[in-house]
Design an enzyme around this catalytic site. Structure first.
Site, PDB file in Angstrom:
ATOM      1  CG  ASP A 272      -1.796   1.054   1.449  1.00 38.46           C
ATOM      2  OD1 ASP A 272      -2.304   1.526   0.425  1.00 38.46           O
ATOM      3  OD2 ASP A 272      -2.033   1.470   2.599  1.00 38.46           O
ATOM      4  N   GLY A 322      -4.984   4.042  -9.214  1.00 42.36           N
ATOM      5  CA  GLY A 322      -5.689   5.221  -8.708  1.00 42.36           C
ATOM      6  C   GLY A 322      -4.735   6.100  -7.931  1.00 42.36           C
ATOM      7  CB  SER A 327     -14.105  11.143  -1.424  1.00 43.89           C
ATOM      8  OG  SER A 327     -13.808  10.266  -0.354  1.00 43.89           O
ATOM      9  CB  CYS A 329      -7.026  12.119  -2.662  1.00 38.80           C
ATOM     10  SG  CYS A 329      -7.311  10.392  -2.425  1.00 38.80           S
ATOM     11  CG  ASP A 364      -7.769   2.605  -4.174  1.00 41.59           C
ATOM     12  OD1 ASP A 364      -8.803   2.966  -3.601  1.00 41.59           O
ATOM     13  OD2 ASP A 364      -6.647   2.620  -3.629  1.00 41.59           O
ATOM     14  N   GLY A 365     -10.559   4.417  -5.721  1.00 46.01           N
ATOM     15  CA  GLY A 365     -10.798   5.833  -5.453  1.00 46.01           C
ATOM     16  C   GLY A 365     -11.778   6.478  -6.409  1.00 46.01           C
ATOM     17  CG  MET A 414      -5.278   5.899   4.707  1.00 46.57           C
ATOM     18  SD  MET A 414      -5.462   4.935   3.254  1.00 46.57           S
ATOM     19  CE  MET A 414      -4.164   3.781   3.514  1.00 46.57           C
ATOM     20  NE  ARG A 429      -1.692   4.450   1.316  1.00 45.35           N
ATOM     21  CZ  ARG A 429      -2.373   5.014   0.315  1.00 45.35           C
ATOM     22  NH1 ARG A 429      -2.375   6.321   0.198  1.00 45.35           N
ATOM     23  NH2 ARG A 429      -3.026   4.276  -0.559  1.00 45.35           N
ATOM     24  CB  SER A 497     -26.522  12.018 -15.858  1.00 45.94           C
ATOM     25  OG  SER A 497     -25.979  12.098 -17.141  1.00 45.94           O
TER      26      SER A 497
HETATM   27  P1  XMP Z   1     -12.671   7.072  -2.000  1.00 43.01           P
HETATM   28  O1  XMP Z   1     -12.979   7.988  -3.137  1.00 43.01           O
HETATM   29  O2  XMP Z   1     -13.372   5.772  -2.112  1.00 43.01           O
HETATM   30  O3  XMP Z   1     -11.095   6.778  -2.129  1.00 43.01           O
HETATM   31  O4  XMP Z   1     -12.915   7.744  -0.691  1.00 43.01           O
HETATM   32  C1  XMP Z   1     -10.438   5.889  -1.262  1.00 43.01           C
HETATM   33  C2  XMP Z   1      -8.999   5.728  -1.695  1.00 43.01           C
HETATM   34  O5  XMP Z   1      -8.288   6.977  -1.573  1.00 43.01           O
HETATM   35  C3  XMP Z   1      -6.901   6.718  -1.352  1.00 43.01           C
HETATM   36  N1  XMP Z   1      -6.482   7.544  -0.211  1.00 43.01           N
HETATM   37  C4  XMP Z   1      -5.800   8.677  -0.296  1.00 43.01           C
HETATM   38  N2  XMP Z   1      -5.251   9.299  -1.360  1.00 43.01           N
HETATM   39  N3  XMP Z   1      -4.507  11.021   0.066  1.00 43.01           N
HETATM   40  C5  XMP Z   1      -4.597  10.497  -1.174  1.00 43.01           C
HETATM   41  O6  XMP Z   1      -4.112  11.093  -2.131  1.00 43.01           O
HETATM   42  C6  XMP Z   1      -5.008  10.453   1.179  1.00 43.01           C
HETATM   43  O7  XMP Z   1      -4.903  10.983   2.283  1.00 43.01           O
HETATM   44  C7  XMP Z   1      -5.687   9.207   0.986  1.00 43.01           C
HETATM   45  N4  XMP Z   1      -6.282   8.363   1.838  1.00 43.01           N
HETATM   46  C8  XMP Z   1      -6.768   7.344   1.071  1.00 43.01           C
HETATM   47  C9  XMP Z   1      -6.753   5.237  -1.085  1.00 43.01           C
HETATM   48  O8  XMP Z   1      -6.224   4.647  -2.242  1.00 43.01           O
HETATM   49  C10 XMP Z   1      -8.184   4.807  -0.802  1.00 43.01           C
HETATM   50  O9  XMP Z   1      -8.428   3.450  -1.085  1.00 43.01           O
END
Ligand code: XMP
Length: 521
Positions: A272, A322, A327, A329, A364-365, A414, A429, A497
């Site tokens: 990760d 991703g 959301s 990030c 992912d994301g 994270m 990370r 939409s």
């Molecule tokens: P969603 O959109 O489902 O995305 O909330 C979850 C994914 O976001 C990533 N992730 C991060 N990416 N900064 C980032 O740029 C962060 O602080 C962060 N935290 C999580 C991660 O891949 C997760 O599965």
């Protein structure tokens, strides 16, 4: 199958090309969920008939292509258990540290197990108080233990009733156990165990080999669940235990620290990192594959063709795509890097298929609605990882908070400041693992509406995915990948939409007004 060579699978893999996404790429334009829709196609398929089976990695199957994010506000044992029961898989986050991650992992693996191949045993000469302390320390949610002697020979069984009714905790296990209980032989099938347990009226059935060594154990509640078909949609391993993965970082001790997990049947490890196309990730991937050749390793996150190919060459069994689309990030705005998600998934899928690699991609994301799952798979993913969608559910860590008369739960990146301050793994990370006291966060902390049970959320997501497959005429996830034809939409198309010209008075369970708009209302 090794990931080191494109292998003989090359000829069987159709090149994955979508002309509509190619056109955008030719102009160096990257697209995301809201830029596209999938065209409807001739269909003879009803949503109820589609098959949602897919893969998270080469050898880790999914009964629904949904993965819960390895985040400290999303996936600990409760989420991992529930998502696996819904056919997906959870990835236990790495901020837990080794001991807690191991104990969360045990809770998932021992939650349901028709046949436990390596039951946790106790010695007949152990004191009751020591066993109870071990149970508390390891976080075991069960209290039936087979008892073995000094030579590891099976001698009895001790259950919750024995502990409760024994009075004296200074007694030894030998004093309270049932000696010589009914047992089965090696190779006893689940059907055989079911019959025997009914005949003998026993709720646990240890299996013992010819030399008296314990070889496994059946537990009634789970045997019954499997036999009655109630676990049909569960995502189970070969021993009928729930599938689960763990996230790890890239510090050099990872391959050895996995030993405990691997011994108890870890299904998949996810490396990760915010930057999966890096030496540390590739070295870690190689080192894990060397030490645990048959453990599936998913590596990420990446968003380019070169990265996908290099991870494939280094032996990845699954690739997570991703960067910055989540959301919570802020990577794309803080660091100026990244690629909108549909294009990122597409170009990685195309690169892998061209080179002949049969390696599943997890998108992912950025997923907000069930339709986004259809789009991610149509662009080449085999599964989607969900953070925000699942955050706020009962099964996520954290309490429900009242804010302006509504209920919320905390959801944080994270790479948020709070996570970085609390966790060395968070700093690692995002490549900030020096001795800093100040960080450059790449995520935010916030609130998401409280959502109740995960089962309800997944029901809607699976329903939406089935519906999309019906519209496309795709009976399987693989067909959805291949048959989806994208069409680009404009801002006006996007507005069209969504519901418009109406004041929504009752929100349906699968559509909600963005949370920031709720606040403004
Ligand atoms: P969603 O959109 O489902 O995305 O909330 C979850 C994914 O976001 C990533 N992730 C991060 N990416 N900064 C980032 O740029 C962060 O602080 C962060 N935290 C999580 C991660 O891949 C997760 O599965």
């Amino acid at each position: 199958m090794s990931g080191l060579q494109p292998s003989g699978a090359r000829t069987e893999i159709m090149p994955f090309v979508k002309s509509e996404l190619e056109e955008a790429l030719a102009q160096n334009i990257a697209l995301t969920f809201d830029d596209v829709r999938v065209d409807t196609g001739y269909s003879e398929i009803l949503p109820s008939e589609v098959n949602l089976e897919s893969r998270f990695s080469r050898n880790v199957g999914l009964r629904a292509p949904l993965v819960s994010a390895a985040m400290d506000t999303v996936t600990e044992h409760e989420m991992a258990i529930e998502i696996a029961k819904q056919g997906g898989i959870g990835v236990l986050h790495k901020y837990l540290g080794h001991e807690r991650q191991l104990s969360e992992f045990y809770k998932v693996k021992f939650h349901l197990h028709a046949l436990i191949t390596k039951p946790i045993t106790v010695r007949s000469n152990m004191r009751i108080s020591d066993v109870l302390e071990m149970r508390r320390r390891e976080g075991y949610g069960f209290n039936t233990f087979p008892v073995v002697d000094e030579e590891e020979r099976f001698v009895g069984i001790v259950t919750g009733n024995d502990f409760e009714l024994c009075g004296e905790s200074s007694q030894t296990i030998k004093d309270i156990m049932t000696s010589n209980p009914v047992t089965g032989g090696i190779g006893l099938t689940i059907e055989g165990a079911y019959k025997l347990m009914i005949e003998e009226k026993k709720k646990v059935l240890p299996l013992v080999d010819d030399s008296g060594i314990l070889a496994g154990m059946y537990v009634w509640s789970d045997v019954q669940r499997v036999m009655s078909g109630k676990s049909d949609k569960y995502n189970l391993d070969k021993d009928k235990r729930l599938m689960v993965g763990i996230a790890v970082g890239v510090d050099g001790s990872v391959p050895e620290s996995l030993d405990d997990f691997v011994r108890q049947g870890l299904d998949v490890v996810v490396i990760d990192s915010a930057h999966g196309y890096s030496k540390k990730v590739i070295d870690t991937l190689r080192a894990i594959k060397r030490r645990h050749p048959s453990l599936d390793v998913v590596a990420g996150n990446i968003s380019t063709e070169d990265a996908a190919l290099d991870l494939a060459k280094a032996g990845a069994d699954g690739i997570k795509v991703g960067q910055g689309g989540g959301s919570i990030c802020t990577t794309r705005v803080v660091a100026g890097i990244g690629c909108p998600q549909i294009t990122a998934v597409y170009r990685c899928a195309k690169a892998l298929s061209r080179a002949g690699y049969d390696i599943p991609i997890c998108s992912d994301g950025g997923v907000r609605y069930s339709g986004d799952v259809v789009l991610a798979i149509g662009a080449g993913a085999h599964s989607v990882m969900l953070g925000n969608v699942l955050a706020g559910a009962d099964e996520t860590p954290g309490e429900v908070i009242q804010h302006k008369g509504r209920q919320y739960k905390v959801y944080r990146g994270m790479g948020s400041e709070g996570a970085m301050k609390e966790s060395a793994a968070a700093r690692e990370r995002y490549g900030q693992d020096g001795n800093q006291v100040k960080f450059v966060p790449e995520g935010v902390e916030g609130l998401v509406p409280y959502k109740g049970k995960v089962e309800k959320i997944i029901f809607q997501f699976v329903g939406g995915l089935r519906s999309g497959m019906g519209y496309v005429g795709a009976g399987t996830i693989e067909e959805l990948r291949k048959k989806s034809r994208f069409i680009r939409i404009t801002q006006a198309g996007r507005a069209e939409s969504h519901p418009h010209d109406v004041l929504i008075t009752i929100e349906p369970p699968n559509y909600s007004v963005p949370v920031e708009d709720t606040e403004r209302r």
